[in-house]
Design a protein around this motif. Structure first.
Motif, PDB file in Angstrom:
ATOM      1  N   LEU A 108       0.837  -1.189   0.000  1.00  0.00           N
ATOM      2  CA  LEU A 108       0.000   0.000   0.000  1.00  0.00           C
ATOM      3  C   LEU A 108       0.877   1.245   0.000  1.00  0.00           C
ATOM      4  O   LEU A 108       1.945   1.268   0.617  1.00  0.00           O
ATOM      5  N   ASP A 109       0.424   2.272  -0.668  1.00  0.00           N
ATOM      6  CA  ASP A 109       1.165   3.527  -0.772  1.00  0.00           C
ATOM      7  C   ASP A 109       0.930   4.350   0.491  1.00  0.00           C
ATOM      8  O   ASP A 109      -0.014   5.133   0.573  1.00  0.00           O
ATOM      9  N   ILE A 110       1.794   4.129   1.486  1.00  0.00           N
ATOM     10  CA  ILE A 110       1.669   4.856   2.757  1.00  0.00           C
ATOM     11  C   ILE A 110       2.901   5.719   3.025  1.00  0.00           C
ATOM     12  O   ILE A 110       3.098   6.198   4.130  1.00  0.00           O
ATOM     13  N   GLY A 111       3.719   5.895   2.017  1.00  0.00           N
ATOM     14  CA  GLY A 111       4.912   6.722   2.173  1.00  0.00           C
ATOM     15  C   GLY A 111       6.025   6.045   2.945  1.00  0.00           C
ATOM     16  O   GLY A 111       6.828   6.721   3.600  1.00  0.00           O
ATOM     17  N   SER A 112       6.111   4.744   2.869  1.00  0.00           N
ATOM     18  CA  SER A 112       7.115   3.971   3.616  1.00  0.00           C
ATOM     19  C   SER A 112       8.525   4.356   3.222  1.00  0.00           C
ATOM     20  O   SER A 112       8.825   4.536   2.044  1.00  0.00           O
ATOM     21  N   ARG A 113       9.404   4.447   4.210  1.00  0.00           N
ATOM     22  CA  ARG A 113      10.821   4.742   3.967  1.00  0.00           C
ATOM     23  C   ARG A 113      11.731   3.738   4.664  1.00  0.00           C
ATOM     24  O   ARG A 113      12.730   3.321   4.117  1.00  0.00           O
ATOM     25  N   LEU A 173       2.829  -6.158   3.639  1.00  0.00           N
ATOM     26  CA  LEU A 173       1.914  -7.113   4.255  1.00  0.00           C
ATOM     27  C   LEU A 173       0.465  -6.620   4.186  1.00  0.00           C
ATOM     28  O   LEU A 173      -0.452  -7.411   3.945  1.00  0.00           O
ATOM     29  N   ALA A 174       0.256  -5.335   4.381  1.00  0.00           N
ATOM     30  CA  ALA A 174      -1.106  -4.790   4.272  1.00  0.00           C
ATOM     31  C   ALA A 174      -1.646  -4.996   2.861  1.00  0.00           C
ATOM     32  O   ALA A 174      -2.814  -5.357   2.677  1.00  0.00           O
ATOM     33  N   GLY A 175      -0.798  -4.787   1.861  1.00  0.00           N
ATOM     34  CA  GLY A 175      -1.209  -5.022   0.484  1.00  0.00           C
ATOM     35  C   GLY A 175      -1.517  -6.488   0.221  1.00  0.00           C
ATOM     36  O   GLY A 175      -2.492  -6.812  -0.467  1.00  0.00           O
ATOM     37  N   LEU A 176      -0.712  -7.389   0.769  1.00  0.00           N
ATOM     38  CA  LEU A 176      -0.964  -8.817   0.602  1.00  0.00           C
ATOM     39  C   LEU A 176      -2.284  -9.224   1.248  1.00  0.00           C
ATOM     40  O   LEU A 176      -3.063  -9.986   0.670  1.00  0.00           O
ATOM     41  N   LEU A 177      -2.532  -8.698   2.447  1.00  0.00           N
ATOM     42  CA  LEU A 177      -3.786  -9.022   3.126  1.00  0.00           C
ATOM     43  C   LEU A 177      -4.987  -8.488   2.357  1.00  0.00           C
ATOM     44  O   LEU A 177      -6.004  -9.170   2.209  1.00  0.00           O
ATOM     45  N   ASP A 214      -5.177  -7.916  -0.866  1.00  0.00           N
ATOM     46  CA  ASP A 214      -5.320  -8.727  -2.073  1.00  0.00           C
ATOM     47  C   ASP A 214      -5.921 -10.089  -1.746  1.00  0.00           C
ATOM     48  O   ASP A 214      -6.837 -10.552  -2.410  1.00  0.00           O
ATOM     49  N   ARG A 215      -5.412 -10.717  -0.713  1.00  0.00           N
ATOM     50  CA  ARG A 215      -5.905 -12.041  -0.314  1.00  0.00           C
ATOM     51  C   ARG A 215      -7.383 -11.987   0.045  1.00  0.00           C
ATOM     52  O   ARG A 215      -8.127 -12.926  -0.215  1.00  0.00           O
ATOM     53  N   ASN A 216      -7.814 -10.883   0.639  1.00  0.00           N
ATOM     54  CA  ASN A 216      -9.205 -10.734   1.076  1.00  0.00           C
ATOM     55  C   ASN A 216     -10.088 -10.048   0.040  1.00  0.00           C
ATOM     56  O   ASN A 216     -11.231  -9.718   0.332  1.00  0.00           O
ATOM     57  N   GLY A 217      -9.539  -9.816  -1.153  1.00  0.00           N
ATOM     58  CA  GLY A 217     -10.334  -9.211  -2.214  1.00  0.00           C
ATOM     59  C   GLY A 217     -10.718  -7.764  -1.938  1.00  0.00           C
ATOM     60  O   GLY A 217     -11.766  -7.292  -2.372  1.00  0.00           O
ATOM     61  N   ARG A 218      -9.872  -7.054  -1.248  1.00  0.00           N
ATOM     62  CA  ARG A 218     -10.146  -5.662  -0.881  1.00  0.00           C
ATOM     63  C   ARG A 218      -9.139  -4.744  -1.545  1.00  0.00           C
ATOM     64  O   ARG A 218      -8.000  -5.139  -1.808  1.00  0.00           O
ATOM     65  N   PRO A 219      -9.519  -3.479  -1.796  1.00  0.00           N
ATOM     66  CA  PRO A 219      -8.608  -2.555  -2.466  1.00  0.00           C
ATOM     67  C   PRO A 219      -7.546  -1.960  -1.544  1.00  0.00           C
ATOM     68  O   PRO A 219      -6.566  -1.398  -2.013  1.00  0.00           O
ATOM     69  N   GLY A 220      -7.692  -2.070  -0.234  1.00  0.00           N
ATOM     70  CA  GLY A 220      -6.778  -1.420   0.702  1.00  0.00           C
ATOM     71  C   GLY A 220      -7.184   0.034   0.869  1.00  0.00           C
ATOM     72  O   GLY A 220      -8.049   0.539   0.181  1.00  0.00           O
ATOM     73  N   GLY A 221      -6.593   0.728   1.805  1.00  0.00           N
ATOM     74  CA  GLY A 221      -6.940   2.130   2.039  1.00  0.00           C
ATOM     75  C   GLY A 221      -7.905   2.274   3.207  1.00  0.00           C
ATOM     76  O   GLY A 221      -8.272   1.309   3.863  1.00  0.00           O
ATOM     77  N   PHE A 222      -8.303   3.502   3.449  1.00  0.00           N
ATOM     78  CA  PHE A 222      -9.200   3.794   4.568  1.00  0.00           C
ATOM     79  C   PHE A 222     -10.625   3.426   4.245  1.00  0.00           C
ATOM     80  O   PHE A 222     -11.071   3.516   3.088  1.00  0.00           O
ATOM     81  N   PHE A 223     -11.394   3.043   5.264  1.00  0.00           N
ATOM     82  CA  PHE A 223     -12.816   2.758   5.100  1.00  0.00           C
ATOM     83  C   PHE A 223     -13.535   4.038   4.686  1.00  0.00           C
ATOM     84  O   PHE A 223     -13.262   5.109   5.204  1.00  0.00           O
ATOM     85  N   GLY A 224     -14.452   3.931   3.748  1.00  0.00           N
ATOM     86  CA  GLY A 224     -15.290   5.065   3.369  1.00  0.00           C
ATOM     87  C   GLY A 224     -14.636   6.053   2.435  1.00  0.00           C
ATOM     88  O   GLY A 224     -15.251   7.069   2.103  1.00  0.00           O
ATOM     89  N   HIS A 225     -13.419   5.836   2.012  1.00  0.00           N
ATOM     90  CA  HIS A 225     -12.780   6.774   1.090  1.00  0.00           C
ATOM     91  C   HIS A 225     -12.666   6.182  -0.293  1.00  0.00           C
ATOM     92  O   HIS A 225     -12.576   5.061  -0.523  1.00  0.00           O
TER      93      HIS A 225
END
Length: 168
Positions: free
Chosen positions: A136-141, A151-155, A157-168
């Motif tokens: 996920l694009d969270i500005g990681s350095r 890992l957030a991106g893998l989760l 993807d595995r759960n069929g979700r786009p990632g990001g904040f709820f409601g946005h």
């Protein structure tokens, strides 16, 4: 969805157990990101595996130098796109029925894995199975932040979700 939410809530409160699926996370090439990726991945229920074909690079670290059996519950993350072995390792990973394969690197440039795989005769549909950028694009350095984003991106993807904040 309602039972999924109740189940997740129960697990979050220590009143239930997460699903019994077996997942494997393979970090390819020893690196600081790989260390965090596998440590945090284990906390998320993955069976962590560090793969590095060069035993000298993993002295004192538990790792395998030959790819283990990989199946449809395996996620593979290449943590160093500068290694000479990049193409051959990815070719060998893509020959297995892994669920997901990705390579870390700058999204503004074509990954070196593309040319490396082409030069080995890997078919374009297989090359297209390699995700880049990953996470996920969270500005990681920092390595730990990169591992969390991955890992957030893998989760997601595995759960069929786009990632990001709820409601946005």
């Amino acid at each position: 969805m309602a039972s999924e939410t109740v189940s997740a809530c129960a697990v979050a409160h220590g009143e239930g157990e997460p699903g019994g699926e077996t997942r494997t996370l393979v970090a390819v090439f020893a690196s600081p990101v790989a260390e965090f990726l596998l440590r945090y991945g284990q906390d998320l229920g993955y069976r962590p595996v560090l793969f590095d074909p060069d035993p000298a690079r993993v002295a004192g670290v538990e790792a395998v130098s030959v790819l283990p059996d990989l199946d449809g519950d395996t996620d593979v993350v290449v943590t160093d796109h500068h290694r000479d072995e990049l193409g051959t390792v990815l070719r060998d990973v893509l020959a297995r029925p892994v669920r997901w394969t990705g390579v870390m690197g700058n999204p503004r440039h074509e990954g070196p894995h593309v040319e490396a795989l082409r030069s080995l005769g890997v078919a374009q549909p297989d090359i297209d199975r390699v995700h880049r950028p990953i996470g996920l694009d969270i500005g990681s350095r920092r390595p730990a932040e990169i591992a969390i984003a991955t890992l957030a991106g893998l989760l997601a993807d595995r759960n069929g979700r786009p990632g990001g904040f709820f409601g946005h």
